[in-house]
Motif scaffolding. Structure first.
Motif: not given
Length: 203
Positions: A167-188
């Motif tokens: 199962t997965a979730l499609e998320i549209e809205g401000p939570a998507a930005a938080a997930l993008d920030q989480a990606f940035a942390v792991t990318w770093k």
């Protein structure tokens, strides 16, 4: 009883999103459940195709099978069109993925990084793995859940032809930005950096 059951499900989903994003619950989102690989992969591809500025693609296992190559071709095409595409895979989880696969992405202009590759001087760190499965487009639309990238999740590589249940979730809205920030942390952590122009705003 039905309300109590729904409340428990909602709490479980909220907890999963909190762990994945590493932040508090964020209201004001449109969240759509996605059942199994065919449905989830379709929405992932739609998000990638619709991105105007950047795509952040992160997964534990990205196979170089038919499903993996379909994503690689789409990601490469978007990179050639000028979209900034970053792919983060777990070194151990994607150990069987061909070097040709990563080379194809890099040659198209995709930034590719491995999370925690083997270092002989630090074997203990090998046990630290990245199991997040995430796609974010422009910090506005995200897909996250339990699916890796491979034919098992479409049924093409299973004995009975049925996709692995996930199962997965499609998320549209401000939570998507938080997930993008989480990606940035792991990318770093993986040794990369993301310019401010490709970073989602604080939420």
């Amino acid at each position: 009883m039905k309300r109590e059951r729904w409340a428990r499900h909602a709490e479980a989903v909220e907890s999963a999103v909190t762990r994945a994003a590493g932040c508090r619950p964020i209201p004001g989102n449109r969240v759509t459940p996605l059942i199994d690989g065919p449905d989830t992969y379709r929405v992932m591809r739609e998000a990638i195709a619709a991105a105007r500025h950047w795509v952040h693609f992160e997964n534990y296992i990205i196979r170089s099978d038919a499903v993996g190559w379909a994503f690689a071709e789409l990601l490469a095409a978007r990179a050639r069109e000028g979209v900034r595409v970053r792919v983060l895979y777990d070194w151990f989880g994607s150990l069987g993925t061909s070097r040709k696969f990563w080379r194809y992405l890099r040659d198209a202009g995709v930034e590719v990084r491995a999370f925690n590759p083997l270092r002989l001087i630090d074997i203990v760190s090998l046990f630290s793995r990245n199991h997040r499965k995430l796609v974010v487009a422009d910090g506005r639309r995200a897909v996250m859940g339990g699916l890796c990238i491979g034919c098992e999740w479409t049924g093409a590589d299973t004995p009975d032809g049925q996709p692995w249940r996930d199962t997965a979730l499609e998320i549209e809205g401000p939570a998507a930005a938080a997930l993008d920030q989480a990606f940035a942390v792991t990318w770093k952590i993986a040794g990369g950096s993301i310019p401010a122009s490709d970073a989602a705003a604080d939420v």
